[in-house]
Design an enzyme around this catalytic site. Structure first.
Site, PDB file in Angstrom:
ATOM      1  N   ARG A 179       0.776  -1.363  -0.243  1.00  0.00           N
ATOM      2  CA  ARG A 179       0.097   0.090   0.016  1.00  0.00           C
ATOM      3  C   ARG A 179       0.878   1.266  -0.060  1.00  0.00           C
ATOM      4  O   ARG A 179       0.556   2.436  -0.511  1.00  0.00           O
ATOM      5  CB  ARG A 179      -1.127   0.066   1.235  1.00  0.00           C
ATOM      6  CG  ARG A 179      -1.615   1.177   1.554  1.00  0.00           C
ATOM      7  CD  ARG A 179      -2.489   1.008   2.671  1.00  0.00           C
ATOM      8  NE  ARG A 179      -3.574   0.034   2.061  1.00  0.00           N
ATOM      9  CZ  ARG A 179      -4.239  -0.895   2.909  1.00  0.00           C
ATOM     10  NH1 ARG A 179      -3.967  -0.615   4.462  1.00  0.00           N
ATOM     11  NH2 ARG A 179      -4.931  -1.830   2.665  1.00  0.00           N
ATOM     12  N   TYR A 180       1.822   1.217   0.761  1.00  0.00           N
ATOM     13  CA  TYR A 180       3.018   2.406   0.778  1.00  0.00           C
ATOM     14  C   TYR A 180       3.952   2.150  -0.142  1.00  0.00           C
ATOM     15  O   TYR A 180       4.484   1.053  -0.215  1.00  0.00           O
ATOM     16  CB  TYR A 180       3.405   2.439   2.294  1.00  0.00           C
ATOM     17  CG  TYR A 180       2.279   2.579   3.333  1.00  0.00           C
ATOM     18  CD1 TYR A 180       1.834   4.091   3.653  1.00  0.00           C
ATOM     19  CD2 TYR A 180       1.717   1.697   4.074  1.00  0.00           C
ATOM     20  CE1 TYR A 180       1.010   4.360   4.210  1.00  0.00           C
ATOM     21  CE2 TYR A 180       0.901   2.059   5.152  1.00  0.00           C
ATOM     22  CZ  TYR A 180       0.439   3.216   5.222  1.00  0.00           C
ATOM     23  OH  TYR A 180      -0.568   3.408   5.989  1.00  0.00           O
ATOM     24  N   ARG A 237       7.343  -0.150   1.828  1.00  0.00           N
ATOM     25  CA  ARG A 237       7.024  -1.538   2.434  1.00  0.00           C
ATOM     26  C   ARG A 237       5.863  -2.050   2.229  1.00  0.00           C
ATOM     27  O   ARG A 237       4.743  -1.528   1.658  1.00  0.00           O
ATOM     28  CB  ARG A 237       6.974  -0.696   4.000  1.00  0.00           C
ATOM     29  CG  ARG A 237       6.126   0.376   4.442  1.00  0.00           C
ATOM     30  CD  ARG A 237       6.576   1.172   5.516  1.00  0.00           C
ATOM     31  NE  ARG A 237       5.672   1.961   5.728  1.00  0.00           N
ATOM     32  CZ  ARG A 237       5.323   3.365   5.142  1.00  0.00           C
ATOM     33  NH1 ARG A 237       5.869   3.680   4.139  1.00  0.00           N
ATOM     34  NH2 ARG A 237       4.545   4.055   5.919  1.00  0.00           N
ATOM     35  N   CYS A 279      -2.566 -17.977  15.680  1.00  0.00           N
ATOM     36  CA  CYS A 279      -2.083 -17.180  16.626  1.00  0.00           C
ATOM     37  C   CYS A 279      -1.929 -18.020  18.013  1.00  0.00           C
ATOM     38  O   CYS A 279      -2.671 -19.051  18.141  1.00  0.00           O
ATOM     39  CB  CYS A 279      -2.722 -15.835  17.124  1.00  0.00           C
ATOM     40  SG  CYS A 279      -3.050 -14.946  15.488  1.00  0.00           S
ATOM     41  N   CYS A 327      -7.581 -13.159  19.829  1.00  0.00           N
ATOM     42  CA  CYS A 327      -7.764 -11.989  20.761  1.00  0.00           C
ATOM     43  C   CYS A 327      -9.244 -11.519  20.233  1.00  0.00           C
ATOM     44  O   CYS A 327      -9.587 -11.432  19.157  1.00  0.00           O
ATOM     45  CB  CYS A 327      -6.991 -10.740  20.412  1.00  0.00           C
ATOM     46  SG  CYS A 327      -5.282 -11.146  20.566  1.00  0.00           S
ATOM     47  N   CYS A 357      -9.847  -8.767  17.679  1.00  0.00           N
ATOM     48  CA  CYS A 357      -9.009  -9.017  16.446  1.00  0.00           C
ATOM     49  C   CYS A 357      -9.477  -8.489  15.034  1.00  0.00           C
ATOM     50  O   CYS A 357     -10.647  -9.022  14.775  1.00  0.00           O
ATOM     51  CB  CYS A 357      -8.660 -10.539  16.041  1.00  0.00           C
ATOM     52  SG  CYS A 357      -7.554 -10.658  14.571  1.00  0.00           S
ATOM     53  N   ARG A 398      -8.710  -9.056  12.319  1.00  0.00           N
ATOM     54  CA  ARG A 398      -8.528 -10.155  10.942  1.00  0.00           C
ATOM     55  C   ARG A 398      -9.306 -11.456  11.356  1.00  0.00           C
ATOM     56  O   ARG A 398      -8.810 -12.716  11.019  1.00  0.00           O
ATOM     57  CB  ARG A 398      -6.873 -10.682  10.690  1.00  0.00           C
ATOM     58  CG  ARG A 398      -6.193  -9.416  10.521  1.00  0.00           C
ATOM     59  CD  ARG A 398      -5.099  -9.851   9.447  1.00  0.00           C
ATOM     60  NE  ARG A 398      -4.340  -8.467   9.100  1.00  0.00           N
ATOM     61  CZ  ARG A 398      -2.963  -8.001   9.568  1.00  0.00           C
ATOM     62  NH1 ARG A 398      -2.597  -8.744  10.475  1.00  0.00           N
ATOM     63  NH2 ARG A 398      -2.588  -7.031   9.358  1.00  0.00           N
ATOM     64  N   ASP A 454     -10.603  -0.565  14.846  1.00  0.00           N
ATOM     65  CA  ASP A 454     -11.174  -0.356  13.407  1.00  0.00           C
ATOM     66  C   ASP A 454     -12.598  -0.879  13.310  1.00  0.00           C
ATOM     67  O   ASP A 454     -13.126  -1.188  14.360  1.00  0.00           O
ATOM     68  CB  ASP A 454     -10.370  -0.857  12.386  1.00  0.00           C
ATOM     69  CG  ASP A 454     -10.040  -2.310  12.605  1.00  0.00           C
ATOM     70  OD1 ASP A 454     -10.990  -3.012  12.655  1.00  0.00           O
ATOM     71  OD2 ASP A 454      -8.945  -2.789  12.494  1.00  0.00           O
ATOM     72  N   ASP A 486      -6.621   3.655  11.129  1.00  0.00           N
ATOM     73  CA  ASP A 486      -6.295   2.855   9.837  1.00  0.00           C
ATOM     74  C   ASP A 486      -7.500   3.245   8.975  1.00  0.00           C
ATOM     75  O   ASP A 486      -8.481   2.609   9.185  1.00  0.00           O
ATOM     76  CB  ASP A 486      -5.874   1.532  10.309  1.00  0.00           C
ATOM     77  CG  ASP A 486      -5.026   0.975   9.504  1.00  0.00           C
ATOM     78  OD1 ASP A 486      -4.854   1.583   8.121  1.00  0.00           O
ATOM     79  OD2 ASP A 486      -4.326   0.085   9.569  1.00  0.00           O
ATOM     80  N   LYS A 522      -2.701   4.386   7.330  1.00  0.00           N
ATOM     81  CA  LYS A 522      -2.631   4.847   8.655  1.00  0.00           C
ATOM     82  C   LYS A 522      -2.745   6.703   8.712  1.00  0.00           C
ATOM     83  O   LYS A 522      -1.792   7.316   7.913  1.00  0.00           O
ATOM     84  CB  LYS A 522      -1.508   4.517   9.517  1.00  0.00           C
ATOM     85  CG  LYS A 522      -1.689   2.986   9.735  1.00  0.00           C
ATOM     86  CD  LYS A 522      -0.434   2.670  10.401  1.00  0.00           C
ATOM     87  CE  LYS A 522      -0.330   1.148  10.505  1.00  0.00           C
ATOM     88  NZ  LYS A 522       0.034   0.651   9.368  1.00  0.00           N
TER      89      LYS A 522
HETATM   90  C1  PLP Z   1       0.779  -0.567   8.886  1.00  0.00           C
HETATM   91  C2  PLP Z   1       1.189  -0.982   7.686  1.00  0.00           C
HETATM   92  C3  PLP Z   1       2.778  -0.823   7.462  1.00  0.00           C
HETATM   93  C4  PLP Z   1       3.663  -0.079   8.131  1.00  0.00           C
HETATM   94  O1  PLP Z   1       3.418   0.867   8.678  1.00  0.00           O
HETATM   95  P1  PLP Z   1       4.260   1.974   9.392  1.00  0.00           P
HETATM   96  O2  PLP Z   1       3.558   3.265   9.540  1.00  0.00           O
HETATM   97  O3  PLP Z   1       5.555   1.999   8.508  1.00  0.00           O
HETATM   98  O4  PLP Z   1       4.558   1.329  10.742  1.00  0.00           O
HETATM   99  C5  PLP Z   1       2.779  -1.030   6.008  1.00  0.00           C
HETATM  100  N1  PLP Z   1       1.876  -1.945   5.286  1.00  0.00           N
HETATM  101  C6  PLP Z   1       0.584  -1.709   5.516  1.00  0.00           C
HETATM  102  C7  PLP Z   1      -0.436  -2.456   4.618  1.00  0.00           C
HETATM  103  C8  PLP Z   1       0.260  -1.281   6.856  1.00  0.00           C
HETATM  104  O5  PLP Z   1      -0.960  -1.700   7.237  1.00  0.00           O
HETATM  105  S1  SF4 Z   2      -4.876  -9.331  17.185  1.00  0.00           S
HETATM  106 FE1  SF4 Z   2      -5.693 -10.996  15.725  1.00  0.00          FE
HETATM  107  S2  SF4 Z   2      -3.694 -11.320  14.400  1.00  0.00           S
HETATM  108 FE2  SF4 Z   2      -3.184 -10.500  16.278  1.00  0.00          FE
HETATM  109  S3  SF4 Z   2      -2.589 -11.866  17.794  1.00  0.00           S
HETATM  110 FE3  SF4 Z   2      -4.545 -11.424  18.563  1.00  0.00          FE
HETATM  111  S4  SF4 Z   2      -5.806 -12.776  17.326  1.00  0.00           S
HETATM  112 FE4  SF4 Z   2      -3.764 -13.039  16.437  1.00  0.00          FE
END
Ligand code: PLP
Ligand code: SF4
Length: 384
Positions: free
Chosen positions: A128-129, A132, A141, A145, A148, A150, A309, A346, A353
């Protein structure tokens, strides 16, 4: 010149407590208790087991029965030991035991709140960025959580990252020269075996354009036994290695967690924390301040506070945005800048973010900037 003072590390004993073991695990040997494999095998997954640890409420009972299919309960004995057996609103319980409220899908809830599927050039990589990527290496996991993001992926065995997916991801990272930072994520990256992690790290280190990588894991919080000496010795070969973890409450800062952080920091890792702002758990400036002070003692830098989120079934954890701003206002200036993370949302739909700050700029006219400090006192800065 030598000092005659005997230097001992009293921080561990002074600020961190060992975790007392509930009756049900009293007979376990220390060797078992300190083994992450044992902790993993003995995870609390049934009501029968849970009832031996805490006094389960009616709501928790019903929620467990109804949520079981959707999003499993799994709690390591270590993390379960941190629960208050009598307080349904214990912050550890709220993060790990199902509640009726999570069955409710609010009208604004989104299935893929961060649009992670949208920015996937290959399955398992979100790009996305500019420089990175997020690299999913597992969907498991140590603990699931309740908040979570995801949920729809995590704990679903059919969606586990296959070897092919891993190879395709690595191939994408290898050929995309604009990437210099890789977030190795999941699930929990430490659900992978040491060998698999080393394979990923060695592949990434062999790429000229990759400078840093981070390992995203909550194991420091939920399964600190996973941070073995062998694992840390392996990481040493691939420095710089950043560890991004997820402490949400000062109760999670135990001697066991302190030791796990110490092993990683001693191996040269840089540790960062990504807290999620959760109603009834840490939506209080005093709690966040205490957490962040403990984190600094563990050599973990508070990095982000995430606004909760819009994932499905977690609306009961969401706070007003004002709460996050208030927490930052009550930290900045009032305590070490090192204890003040960035508060971010986010953005839904894949916007990335977005940082939010309390307003310190009162007025800006031409060269004149009227600002306020942390105490609300106004000051004027003049540009030349
Ligand atoms: C959070 C995230 C990152 C890392 O973001 P930083 O602001 O550099 O910590 C990279 N890619 C995605 C898709 C993210 O959600
Ligand atoms: S927040 Fe979701 S992905 Fe992260 S450790 Fe907890 S269950 Fe696993």
């Amino acid at each position: 010149m030598a000092y005659d003072i005997k230097v001992v590390n009293t921080v561990r004993e002074r600020h961190f407590k060992p975790t007392p073991r509930p009756e049900i695990w009293k007979d376990a040997s220390d060797k078992d208790w300190n083994s992450w494999i044992w902790q993993q095998q003995k995870r609390v997954k049934t009501m029968e087991q849970l009832e031996k640890v805490i006094k389960v409420s009616e709501d928790e009972h019903q929620a467990f029965a109804a949520s079981h299919e959707m999003f499993n309960m799994a709690i390591t004995p270590y993390y379960a030991s941190l629960m208050d057996p009598n307080d349904e609103n214990c912050p550890i319980r709220l993060q790990s035991v199902p509640k009726g409220a999570e069955l409710h899908i609010a009208p604004d809830d989104l299935e893929d709140p961060l649009g992670e599927e949208r920015d996937m050039p290959v399955p398992g990589v979100t790009h996305r960025y500019p420089d990175r990527v997020l690299f999913y290496t597992t969907h498991n996991c140590a603990m699931y959580c309740r908040h979570c993001t995801r949920k729809r992926k995590v704990a679903d065995p059919d969606s586990a990252a296959s070897s092919k997916m891993l190879e395709d991801g690595l191939a994408y990272i290898e050929k995309t020269k604009s990437i210099r930072d890789v977030v190795i994520s999941g699930g929990d990256a430490l659900s992978n075996s040491d060998d698999r992690i080393e394979y990923i790290l060695s592949r990434l280190r062999a790429m000229d354009h990759i400078e840093v990588f981070r390992i995203g894991t909550r194991n420091l919080v939920t399964l600190p036994q996973r941070i073995t000496d062998d694992f840390c010795k392996m990481l040493k070969k691939y420095q710089p290695v950043f560890i991004h973890t997820h402490f949400n409450h000062p109760k999670e800062c135990t001697q066991e967690a302190f030791d796990a952080c110490a092993r990683l920091a001693d191996a040269g890792c840089v540790l960062n924390n990504q807290m999620v702002l959760l109603k009834g758990i840490n939506d209080d400036a005093q709690i966040v301040k205490e957490l962040n002070h403990k984190l600094l003692l563990m050599r973990v830098r508070p990095y982000y506070i995430f606004q909760c989120d819009m994932a499905q079934g977690i609306s009961h954890f969401r706070t007003p945005v004002e709460k996050g701003l208030e927490i930052i206002q009550k930290l900045r200036g009032w305590t070490s800048g090192m204890a003040v993370p960035h508060y971010v949302i986010d953005a839904p739909g894949g916007g990335g973010k977005i940082p939010l700050l309390p307003n310190y700029l009162i007025k800006h006219e031409g060269k004149k900037w009227i600002l306020r400090n942390y105490k609300g006192v106004e000051f004027t800065y003049m540009e030349p």
